[in-house]
Design a protein around this motif. Structure first.
Motif, PDB file in Angstrom:
ATOM      1  N   LYS D 118      51.148  27.898  50.162  1.00 43.63           N
ATOM      2  CA  LYS D 118      49.749  27.974  50.576  1.00 43.63           C
ATOM      3  C   LYS D 118      49.002  26.873  49.838  1.00 43.63           C
ATOM      4  N   VAL D 301      39.719  37.619  39.247  1.00 40.64           N
ATOM      5  CA  VAL D 301      40.695  37.473  40.332  1.00 40.64           C
ATOM      6  C   VAL D 301      40.774  38.722  41.212  1.00 40.64           C
ATOM      7  N   TYR D 302      40.793  38.529  42.525  1.00 38.43           N
ATOM      8  CA  TYR D 302      41.146  39.584  43.484  1.00 38.43           C
ATOM      9  C   TYR D 302      42.351  39.107  44.287  1.00 38.43           C
ATOM     10  N   MET D 303      43.250  40.041  44.594  1.00 35.14           N
ATOM     11  CA  MET D 303      44.530  39.671  45.202  1.00 35.14           C
ATOM     12  C   MET D 303      44.628  40.211  46.632  1.00 35.14           C
ATOM     13  N   PRO D 304      45.238  39.453  47.526  1.00 37.95           N
ATOM     14  CA  PRO D 304      45.432  39.939  48.897  1.00 37.95           C
ATOM     15  C   PRO D 304      46.341  41.168  48.941  1.00 37.95           C
ATOM     16  N   HIS D 313      43.633  51.260  49.467  1.00 33.75           N
ATOM     17  CA  HIS D 313      42.834  50.065  49.726  1.00 33.75           C
ATOM     18  C   HIS D 313      43.129  48.966  48.714  1.00 33.75           C
ATOM     19  N   GLY D 317      44.472  44.871  49.168  1.00 36.86           N
ATOM     20  CA  GLY D 317      43.464  43.845  48.895  1.00 36.86           C
ATOM     21  C   GLY D 317      42.100  44.131  49.489  1.00 36.86           C
ATOM     22  N   ARG D 318      41.791  45.415  49.682  1.00 38.32           N
ATOM     23  CA  ARG D 318      40.490  45.790  50.244  1.00 38.32           C
ATOM     24  C   ARG D 318      39.776  46.692  49.233  1.00 38.32           C
ATOM     25  N   PRO D 319      39.062  46.105  48.275  1.00 37.46           N
ATOM     26  CA  PRO D 319      38.481  46.936  47.220  1.00 37.46           C
ATOM     27  C   PRO D 319      37.349  47.846  47.686  1.00 37.46           C
ATOM     28  N   ALA D 320      36.909  47.703  48.935  1.00 41.56           N
ATOM     29  CA  ALA D 320      35.944  48.661  49.505  1.00 41.56           C
ATOM     30  C   ALA D 320      34.682  48.798  48.681  1.00 41.56           C
ATOM     31  N   THR D 335      33.530  33.100  45.658  1.00 39.43           N
ATOM     32  CA  THR D 335      34.809  33.546  45.106  1.00 39.43           C
ATOM     33  C   THR D 335      35.772  32.397  44.854  1.00 39.43           C
ATOM     34  N   GLY D 336      36.888  32.737  44.233  1.00 42.37           N
ATOM     35  CA  GLY D 336      38.030  31.842  44.192  1.00 42.37           C
ATOM     36  C   GLY D 336      38.208  31.069  42.906  1.00 42.37           C
TER      37      GLY D 336
END
Lengths: 410, 410, 410, 410
Positions: D118, D301-304, D313, D317-320, D335-336
């Motif tokens: 990626k 960091v958030y992960m897929p 969730h 990767g959907r922290p809702a 983000t990122g």
């Protein structure tokens, strides 16, 4: 009804304290409901007042002057909603209606309705409308809800009034110079001029994260002050023909990222020309010291017409600086008066959270209204002080030796 | 090994087609692995070539000229990764290394390593480094991965080559003028100059959403062309002393939001001064027509030194324009060469999705290499054409009458 | 005194035309001098009115609705300075005081004084203050000088009233979506939703210079309309599980530069889920189609609470979209209501200089006040029309087949 | 040829120091001329290394880890032009080619050619390409001219190496968080998380001119450190259910201008949920404390995909989090990963001119390579230290009690 004493321009190199009318809740000859009357708590003498003082504008003798105003609301129109009697407020020197295109785009320095002559109104200033000057006991502020910046806490405001008094013009003017010069974290900056605007620009550069600020002037007293209170690097431009050599001694490279012309059209030359006016000198030096692709902010004033100009080009507002070289270097040049409202809230917050203390940096000196004529005289001679008039006796002289610097916590 | 024919500057007002060396994979006297050799498919004559043609620079006779290059990769160094033999590419006229501070900040017009004289390299240009000119059959492009813009599809590129050929300089130059003039959706714009840069600036204004674009020139043929192909409003500045009056006829207000000086230091005057050079005229007019708080982009070239300048100030790069008035109006002035890489990809996309067709707008005329000397002569006289040299015979003359306009779908 | 008929919400899926009071020059229970009374010339039904119509808000039955208003000044308060009786004006749906911090920073969508419940006031809208709805014959506009956009010429305004009527909400809303999605010259864009907001976003993308605009919807009629009037590429999301594959067919690459969610919390799914609400679908698709480092503008509405939400997460305003993937791609997501005042002047100028014609793009349909209940019913069913109420009979039905497109002159 | 010892991930919660190959001047299986080999002088353990350490990524056992690298050039390819043997350099953790579209737009965190999986390459990191980790004695840096930041003076660099070592990741990461949160002069800021990223974000806020920085964490030791070294206000989120109440005690208003989520997907809850993971907690708190129209930067960091996630969730990767409320408030969320090259030069300048000293702020602790396994263990437990490995023994332990703060000269 109270009286109203004010500093009035009477002739070149002369101001007097005179009685004038107490302000009426009127504008353009009719009653208004959007104004307030302020009891003025602090009102400063500004470098731009000197243009008028020296007779280099067409200001009419008899005009009350002054446009740096901080005060307390003592009377309010029926349409005023966000202000109460007793509120302490800062008055932007730009008088803006909040209703024209320019005000709605926050170009409040070019309000289309507060000056019939051209866009932009101000208190007690040549060609900027019929508004009473603010070096007085009382003044009317029209469009008060839009114009005024209210300090959130009265007691806190009174404690820091000498710092907050700089929000009406000089601090935002210096900040505008730094912002339009593109100053950001890590920038190296050259500032032409160590007067109050130059000092406020320097403070602003540090607030914006500048890594190194170099100030040039021919007045060694001013330079010493900038070095001792702000930690600026300094260059006495009277002693050097090639300014970039001096910059290289500080930075190991002869060019800076950003430059600020805090002098304007009454610039002296540098090196062997330091003893006379060279209207293009501040611009030429700025162009010279900037790196390719750099940015120049010009808070220093240039005039379309200057009948006292030292050259033909100067008289007709054409300082004939090195524009060809500026183009070759790809510079951006940003000019004009500051729109105070864009900055005063954030600068107020910086003051209230004690990120910055201006009093000692500017060598603030509190004087009575009656001392204004003498203060004008000294200020015109280049004394390194910022005079704040104290029409109602609420200001205290700042403690000598109070620390000017504030840790940013880093 | 192939030969290489090129357009060579031999004396003021003279260029000749001569045999020169086929390019070597070398730079600064040593072998390089990061370059490519291009077979040149299209190479344009630029208005800035005329500065050299007229002998107003210190270009050495014998120098091959030209810097607007589109070509096909026919040879590549061992370190070239993103390009293949046969790729069709646009060459930014700025030669940039991609490794110095300025390149890493995308100020590729001020690359610190491709020109020993000052920041910024270019092909075949006075004072911009030792790089072979591009009005030739073959040319070396160093730092090819960083410099070159590859067209995504070969066939599609060949079909639109005459439009894509404008990506190496003139289209980005006009676009930079519009961007730095602050043009945005709904803007009203005045452009000084209806030559190729002025036309590209006008196209760019429309792409950026300008509501109304007014072009001024003293050449009626150029104005008619701008009106018929682009729908611009026009002002013949030779016929009017007061340009703002003409603007008021179009806009119902005498001032515009943005101005673009697409002329530069060889400007003629307007009104009764239209028949002679007045170096400050394009700047003065721009200052005059701009609204308070407006922005001026200056793609037109100004030189630090112009030994053929018509006034003393012009000779030393000081056009002496109305800076005092600019300050009073709070203008921002943005100068210098375009960093092509900031814009060429997005403009390429606009061309490939047919948002814009440049050929007819610019009155593109395809000619052989041998016709270059005559084309220079005509172009110098002000003919409203953009000449594209066709060294390998792959370009077709554009169809007369092809529609220049493209619906934006609105 | 005149009467006042208005569209009133009475129950879920029901509005009625009722007599209401003629507006008083009052706000918050006291007389004001800064307001005007408008005779309403055009007032549109908005997609966001459907949230209330469907009973998915807590709007009280009996409330007059409508917030897209264009009208004529027929009465003005004593403090109103820039407006005259007879002026034709556009009313931003955000009611802003021009006196609080947020208004002074042009965040007029979050005015701190026109709504006691939370920042931001509007006409006839749930939780946005006590202001009379604008689908009526007359309405009060407070803070009129600050709020209203006056059309410069009355006759010109009357001619283009159907286009200008879109300035109070939907055109700026679509434009805000495009701006906050980072659309610029050369961008490729995906828009989720081909309803009126999606169409206005598409128009705005073109105005901003987008190279290619792709619209996705499950309603083929809306897609056909977007293709035929605007030249958009379209994807019927009900027919495809993998939207990026469809994008790749258009662009030769599966990802776009910018995405706009013009749907919001009532989104349907795509592919095999197209027949039911999937609250995260528009966000998930946007995240999916965006390139790394891309930007997402979200003009589509999301609610903190939605008691009719189809999932537990939906009910509590947590659509549970793929935020982890958004982070991995480094996306920026921009949300919230548009501050109309930031855009309406420039969009007005685009309309007046005929850069954009909205009537046919939006399939504008003029109806009487009495036809409003039926129009709500049809609009809720997804009919591809924009209904404009004509309370005083001055609007003419647009000519069928009038050309929607406007050449940008390129 | 020298050997090469490195920190190698061998299993969840385990790293070992092992012998690995000395780097070859190769990439993607072939020889390269654009790389350099560095002798590593400083290499830090990063919070993001813990994601791998805890087995929450799919990193293969046997992989050398580490991506915060500062070193000396000891070998260079034939195409390297701007670097000499002996130069001291900072290595951005993003490995970027300088030749793809993303690199040319300075989105170096999404380089298209250094990772087949990626966009975006890095040293020793899960899913970021085959590049050797930097917690080692030697490492290859490809595309060295583009990637590396050379310190201007060797001696000066060696003196400040512990500060300069933070330029490869953590300082720019914190700065990016502050920049994308919109921090500017006068801002009030809430930072979720007082770990090293949170501290670097706090430092950055001050550099950018923030007026007041409030940090929240459940780890009192970390909070005390932030207060004592940086002067931050602190909130122990384990002790409070309503964070806005605590903010109001500091600011006299419950909302801040800007928020920074410096925690990410492994967030604990607050108040009575402080003892367990609540993946949406940092986002929800940030949404809660932000003013309407505010901005949220998310360096955390958030992960897929997170197979160890505590909820369904979270696993996908959907922290809702409360997106509906974010929309209602009109927030922008950025983000990122950071593109280090956008910031490292200006932050280096800030360090070299002594505007900021990081060592004590981050509680920097110098350790040998062999101490890395124990340091990972302690760091994972939340110790308030930043470990810097010292593979060649050139680093000195910072003096205890050295002053962390630097006057900004104001």
């Amino acid at each position: 009804m109270a009286g109203n004493r004010a500093v009035v321009y009477t002739a070149p190199y002369t101001v007097q304290v005179q009685d004038i009318d107490y302000p009426k809740m009127e504008a353009k000859g009719k009653a208004i409901s959007h104004g307030v009357i302020l009891q003025i708590l602090a009102t400063n003498i500004c470098g731009s007042d000197l243009h008028m003082y020296r007779g280099r504008t067409d200001l009419q003798p008899g005009t009350p002057v002054g446009h740096e105003i901080t005060g307390m609301v003592i009377e309010k129109g029926s349409d005023v909603e966000t202000l109460e009697i007793g509120d302490i407020v800062s008055v932007p020197f730009n008088i803006s209606c909040g209703r024209c295109r320019n005000c709605k785009e926050l170009d409040t320095q070019f309000c289309l309705s507060t000056n019939d002559l051209k866009p932009g109104g101000a208190y007690g200033y040549a060609e900027m409308g019929p508004w009473q000057g603010g070096q007085a006991e009382y003044v009317l502020v029209p469009y008060a809800d839009f114009n005024l910046l209210k300090f959130p806490d009265r007691e806190q405001a009174m404690e820091r009034l000498l710092d907050l008094a700089m929000l009406s013009d000089i601090f935002p003017t210096g900040f505008h110079g730094a912002v339009t010069a593109g100053v950001e974290v890590g920038s190296t900056v050259y500032i032409a001029g160590a007067g109050p605007v130059g000092l406020c620009a320097a403070v602003s550069c540090y607030l914006l994260g500048a890594a190194c600020v170099i100030v040039g002037d021919y007045n060694q007293e001013r330079l010493d002050h900038a070095a001792s209170t702000l930690g600026c690097e300094t260059i006495n431009i009277a002693e050097h023909e090639v300014i970039t050599d001096q910059i290289a001694q500080v930075l190991k490279t002869p060019l800076v990222d950003c430059a600020i012309d805090a002098i304007g059209y009454e610039a002296h030359g540098h090196g062997h020309k330091a003893n006379r006016e060279v209207p293009s000198d501040a611009l030429d030096t700025s162009v010279d010291v900037l790196r390719y692709g750099g940015t120049l902010g010009v808070p220093g004033v240039y005039m379309p017409i200057d009948s006292k100009g030292k050259t033909l080009h100067a008289k007709i507002g054409r300082p004939a600086f090195e524009f060809g070289r500026a183009w070759d270097k790809g510079l951006t040049i940003s000019t004009g008066q500051v729109p105070v409202m864009r900055y005063n809230r954030k600068l107020m917050t910086s003051i209230l959270f004690e990120r910055v203390k201006l009093s000692r940096i500017l060598n603030t000196t509190v004087i009575s209204l009656d001392e204004a004529p003498e203060a004008y005289r000294q200020f015109e001679q280049g004394i390194a002080q910022k005079f704040v008039l104290n029409p109602h006796g609420v200001l205290k002289q700042p403690t000598v030796g109070a620390d000017a610097r504030v840790a940013i916590g880093v």
